[in-house]
Write a protein that holds these residues in place. Structure first.
Motif, PDB file in Angstrom:
ATOM      1  N   PHE A 148       0.872  -1.170   0.098  1.00 15.98           N
ATOM      2  CA  PHE A 148       0.025  -0.020  -0.126  1.00 15.98           C
ATOM      3  C   PHE A 148       0.839   1.289  -0.060  1.00 15.98           C
ATOM      4  O   PHE A 148       2.210   1.307   0.685  1.00 15.98           O
ATOM      5  CB  PHE A 148      -0.784  -0.348   1.313  1.00 15.98           C
ATOM      6  CG  PHE A 148      -1.794  -1.238   1.186  1.00 15.98           C
ATOM      7  CD1 PHE A 148      -3.006  -1.195   0.474  1.00 15.98           C
ATOM      8  CD2 PHE A 148      -1.755  -2.092   2.068  1.00 15.98           C
ATOM      9  CE1 PHE A 148      -4.042  -2.272   0.415  1.00 15.98           C
ATOM     10  CE2 PHE A 148      -2.456  -3.238   2.138  1.00 15.98           C
ATOM     11  CZ  PHE A 148      -3.717  -3.331   1.303  1.00 15.98           C
ATOM     12  N   PRO A 149       0.368   2.399  -0.702  1.00 20.99           N
ATOM     13  CA  PRO A 149       1.123   3.406  -0.578  1.00 20.99           C
ATOM     14  C   PRO A 149       1.503   4.002   0.918  1.00 20.99           C
ATOM     15  O   PRO A 149       0.826   3.828   1.743  1.00 20.99           O
ATOM     16  CB  PRO A 149       0.312   4.545  -1.342  1.00 20.99           C
ATOM     17  CG  PRO A 149      -0.688   3.598  -2.160  1.00 20.99           C
ATOM     18  CD  PRO A 149      -1.015   2.426  -1.552  1.00 20.99           C
ATOM     19  N   GLU A 150       2.502   4.679   1.101  1.00 22.43           N
ATOM     20  CA  GLU A 150       3.130   5.270   2.121  1.00 22.43           C
ATOM     21  C   GLU A 150       1.925   6.212   2.672  1.00 22.43           C
ATOM     22  O   GLU A 150       1.357   7.380   2.189  1.00 22.43           O
ATOM     23  CB  GLU A 150       4.161   5.678   2.023  1.00 22.43           C
ATOM     24  CG  GLU A 150       4.929   6.560   3.470  1.00 22.43           C
ATOM     25  CD  GLU A 150       6.217   6.959   3.326  1.00 22.43           C
ATOM     26  OE1 GLU A 150       6.839   7.687   4.224  1.00 22.43           O
ATOM     27  OE2 GLU A 150       6.890   7.011   2.235  1.00 22.43           O
ATOM     28  N   GLY A 151       1.798   6.240   3.871  1.00 21.32           N
ATOM     29  CA  GLY A 151       0.450   7.023   4.510  1.00 21.32           C
ATOM     30  C   GLY A 151      -1.043   6.356   4.514  1.00 21.32           C
ATOM     31  O   GLY A 151      -1.780   7.079   4.772  1.00 21.32           O
ATOM     32  N   LYS A 152      -0.967   5.421   3.581  1.00 17.57           N
ATOM     33  CA  LYS A 152      -2.352   4.761   3.528  1.00 17.57           C
ATOM     34  C   LYS A 152      -2.508   3.625   4.527  1.00 17.57           C
ATOM     35  O   LYS A 152      -1.870   2.713   4.635  1.00 17.57           O
ATOM     36  CB  LYS A 152      -2.572   4.344   1.997  1.00 17.57           C
ATOM     37  CG  LYS A 152      -2.240   5.397   0.952  1.00 17.57           C
ATOM     38  CD  LYS A 152      -3.478   6.543   0.981  1.00 17.57           C
ATOM     39  CE  LYS A 152      -3.333   7.471  -0.073  1.00 17.57           C
ATOM     40  NZ  LYS A 152      -4.287   8.510   0.102  1.00 17.57           N
ATOM     41  N   LYS A 153      -3.824   3.660   4.741  1.00 14.45           N
ATOM     42  CA  LYS A 153      -4.191   2.549   5.806  1.00 14.45           C
ATOM     43  C   LYS A 153      -5.451   2.079   5.079  1.00 14.45           C
ATOM     44  O   LYS A 153      -6.434   2.536   4.813  1.00 14.45           O
ATOM     45  CB  LYS A 153      -4.494   2.970   7.259  1.00 14.45           C
ATOM     46  CG  LYS A 153      -3.186   3.565   8.027  1.00 14.45           C
ATOM     47  CD  LYS A 153      -3.615   4.186   9.268  1.00 14.45           C
ATOM     48  CE  LYS A 153      -2.420   4.811   9.928  1.00 14.45           C
ATOM     49  NZ  LYS A 153      -2.762   5.155  11.373  1.00 14.45           N
ATOM     50  N   VAL A 154      -5.466   0.547   5.421  1.00  7.05           N
ATOM     51  CA  VAL A 154      -6.842  -0.182   4.895  1.00  7.05           C
ATOM     52  C   VAL A 154      -7.197  -1.184   5.875  1.00  7.05           C
ATOM     53  O   VAL A 154      -6.431  -1.962   6.526  1.00  7.05           O
ATOM     54  CB  VAL A 154      -6.370  -1.043   3.499  1.00  7.05           C
ATOM     55  CG1 VAL A 154      -7.420  -1.811   3.138  1.00  7.05           C
ATOM     56  CG2 VAL A 154      -5.801  -0.212   2.309  1.00  7.05           C
ATOM     57  N   PHE A 155      -8.517  -0.857   6.075  1.00 12.96           N
ATOM     58  CA  PHE A 155      -9.179  -1.645   7.060  1.00 12.96           C
ATOM     59  C   PHE A 155     -10.192  -2.772   6.319  1.00 12.96           C
ATOM     60  O   PHE A 155     -10.770  -2.319   5.487  1.00 12.96           O
ATOM     61  CB  PHE A 155      -9.923  -0.750   8.114  1.00 12.96           C
ATOM     62  CG  PHE A 155      -8.798   0.142   8.869  1.00 12.96           C
ATOM     63  CD1 PHE A 155      -8.746  -0.424  10.373  1.00 12.96           C
ATOM     64  CD2 PHE A 155      -8.580   1.237   8.606  1.00 12.96           C
ATOM     65  CE1 PHE A 155      -7.736   0.371  11.132  1.00 12.96           C
ATOM     66  CE2 PHE A 155      -7.702   1.984   9.302  1.00 12.96           C
ATOM     67  CZ  PHE A 155      -7.364   1.687  10.568  1.00 12.96           C
ATOM     68  N   ALA A 156     -10.126  -3.852   6.886  1.00 14.09           N
ATOM     69  CA  ALA A 156     -11.181  -4.845   6.611  1.00 14.09           C
ATOM     70  C   ALA A 156     -11.957  -5.552   7.572  1.00 14.09           C
ATOM     71  O   ALA A 156     -11.266  -5.884   8.569  1.00 14.09           O
ATOM     72  CB  ALA A 156     -10.523  -5.881   5.528  1.00 14.09           C
ATOM     73  N   THR A 157     -13.160  -5.677   7.507  1.00 17.27           N
ATOM     74  CA  THR A 157     -13.815  -6.383   8.313  1.00 17.27           C
ATOM     75  C   THR A 157     -13.868  -7.838   8.080  1.00 17.27           C
ATOM     76  O   THR A 157     -14.015  -8.356   6.758  1.00 17.27           O
ATOM     77  CB  THR A 157     -15.229  -5.872   8.567  1.00 17.27           C
ATOM     78  OG1 THR A 157     -16.089  -5.965   7.544  1.00 17.27           O
ATOM     79  CG2 THR A 157     -15.200  -4.214   8.862  1.00 17.27           C
ATOM     80  N   HIS A 158     -13.906  -8.712   8.982  1.00 17.64           N
ATOM     81  CA  HIS A 158     -14.068 -10.070   9.080  1.00 17.64           C
ATOM     82  C   HIS A 158     -15.018 -10.514  10.314  1.00 17.64           C
ATOM     83  O   HIS A 158     -14.477 -10.703  11.455  1.00 17.64           O
ATOM     84  CB  HIS A 158     -12.912 -10.825   9.000  1.00 17.64           C
ATOM     85  CG  HIS A 158     -13.017 -12.187   8.947  1.00 17.64           C
ATOM     86  ND1 HIS A 158     -12.903 -13.195   9.868  1.00 17.64           N
ATOM     87  CD2 HIS A 158     -13.121 -13.199   7.891  1.00 17.64           C
ATOM     88  CE1 HIS A 158     -13.176 -14.510   9.644  1.00 17.64           C
ATOM     89  NE2 HIS A 158     -13.238 -14.603   8.200  1.00 17.64           N
ATOM     90  N   GLY A 159     -16.360 -10.725   9.834  1.00 16.11           N
ATOM     91  CA  GLY A 159     -17.264 -10.879  11.028  1.00 16.11           C
ATOM     92  C   GLY A 159     -17.218  -9.686  12.153  1.00 16.11           C
ATOM     93  O   GLY A 159     -17.360  -8.714  11.502  1.00 16.11           O
ATOM     94  N   GLU A 160     -16.826 -10.064  13.339  1.00 13.75           N
ATOM     95  CA  GLU A 160     -16.797  -9.076  14.301  1.00 13.75           C
ATOM     96  C   GLU A 160     -15.499  -8.445  14.562  1.00 13.75           C
ATOM     97  O   GLU A 160     -15.313  -7.437  15.075  1.00 13.75           O
ATOM     98  CB  GLU A 160     -17.258  -9.692  15.597  1.00 13.75           C
ATOM     99  CG  GLU A 160     -18.883  -9.955  15.745  1.00 13.75           C
ATOM    100  CD  GLU A 160     -19.595 -10.278  17.125  1.00 13.75           C
ATOM    101  OE1 GLU A 160     -18.603 -10.072  17.966  1.00 13.75           O
ATOM    102  OE2 GLU A 160     -20.656 -10.350  17.219  1.00 13.75           O
ATOM    103  N   SER A 161     -14.443  -9.051  13.739  1.00 16.54           N
ATOM    104  CA  SER A 161     -13.365  -8.533  13.648  1.00 16.54           C
ATOM    105  C   SER A 161     -12.869  -7.294  12.679  1.00 16.54           C
ATOM    106  O   SER A 161     -13.551  -7.454  11.764  1.00 16.54           O
ATOM    107  CB  SER A 161     -12.170  -9.856  13.693  1.00 16.54           C
ATOM    108  OG  SER A 161     -12.553 -10.648  14.643  1.00 16.54           O
TER     109      SER A 161
END
Length: 301
Positions: free
Chosen positions: A6-19
């Motif tokens: 991922f490009p610097e400074g970028k954060k990616v969040f993904a959901t998996h069930g309740e996590s």
């Protein structure tokens, strides 16, 4: 295993069930998980809340869902940020909607109860009023400020709908179908619109029994579900108490406590007698007693 860069400074969040999974090691995700929201609409607001707590002052959410716009406007006054935007639409029709500015224009109180208004006037899980859209409902709300305080009360997770709230909602629905009416009860205006103003059944308000179940479903969605948007694990009551019933393992709307029209369709026969019911009276010919739907009001002999 797939590794992504991922490009610097970028954060990616993904959901998996309740996590929640993050593209970088993050020691504390307690603000995001465990999360029991069933819909992405409200779960996105949890992530916007988390971003605001981590120093982000301008946030944009991309969605084509009206529910997301409504929720964003309702939480904008509650988040510690400067701007909350919604990228709405697709292709050449994308619009950037300033949820923060819309909330300011509406006022904090009205913005916060917007989800309840949206649920009451029709959404994915609550039916719409026949022949009456959002614009008509909004126009009535603008001239009927009493509705705002009632919507606020209904968003406070009530155990039941009290008579005062029911009375205000009834008056709102009366105005929705007849802006000139002085009546306060939907059953009364139904009789007037059907018998005296000759409106079709599709253009008169629901019965009080049906409206009561409708309000319950609106409170469940607008109050219990959307009213707890910023909580990771909202506490929800059984839908059976709020206008739903379980059939074949599926929740379906419980429309009304009244019998079906086909079982009492004789009541739809009405006469237009004005002085007294005589030989040409439709009810008399059908060997029926006049009812409140008749022009005589059911008060003849």
């Amino acid at each position: 295993m797939v590794s992504l860069q991922f490009p610097e400074g970028k954060k990616v969040f993904a959901t998996h069930g309740e996590s929640v999974l993050c593209s970088e090691d993050r020691a504390d995700v307690s603000a995001l998980a465990p999360c029991s929201h069933e819909e992405a609409d409200s779960r996105m607001m949890i992530h916007a809340f988390d971003a605001s707590l981590n120093g982000f002052r301008r946030i944009m959410i991309q969605s084509n869902d009206t529910d997301v716009v409504v929720l964003a406007v309702s939480i904008a006054p509650l988040l510690p940020l400067d701007e909350l935007w919604i990228s709405y639409g697709s292709s050449k029709h994308v619009r950037n909607l300033p949820a923060h500015a819309i909330a300011t224009s509406l006022g904090r109180e009205k913005a916060c109860v917007l989800p309840m208004f949206h649920a009451l006037t029709g959404c994915d899980t609550v039916s719409f009023f026949g022949g009456r859209g959002k614009k008509s409902a909004w126009d009535v709300w603008k001239v009927f400020p009493e509705l705002t305080h009632t919507l606020k009360a209904l968003m406070m997770l009530p155990e039941d709908i009290d008579e005062a709230c029911m009375g205000v909602i009834e008056r709102f629905v009366v105005l929705l179908y007849d802006r000139t009416s002085s009546l306060r009860k939907v059953n009364e205006v139904r009789q007037e619109l059907f018998s005296r103003k000759v409106r079709s059944l599709e253009n008169i308000p629901p019965t009080q029994a049906s409206l009561s179940q409708h309000i319950k479903r609106a409170v469940f969605q607008g109050g219990y579900v959307w009213g707890q948007t910023l909580l990771k694990q909202p506490t929800l009551p059984s839908p059976a108490r709020w206008g739903w019933q379980l059939e074949n393992s599926h929740w379906v709307p419980y429309w009304t406590t009244l019998s079906q029209a086909k079982d009492s369709c004789y009541e739809l026969i009405r006469c237009g007698c004005t002085v007294g019911c005589r030989g040409r009276c439709k009810c008399r010919k059908a060997n029926l007693t006049c009812t409140g739907l008749c022009n005589c009001g059911g008060n003849c002999n």
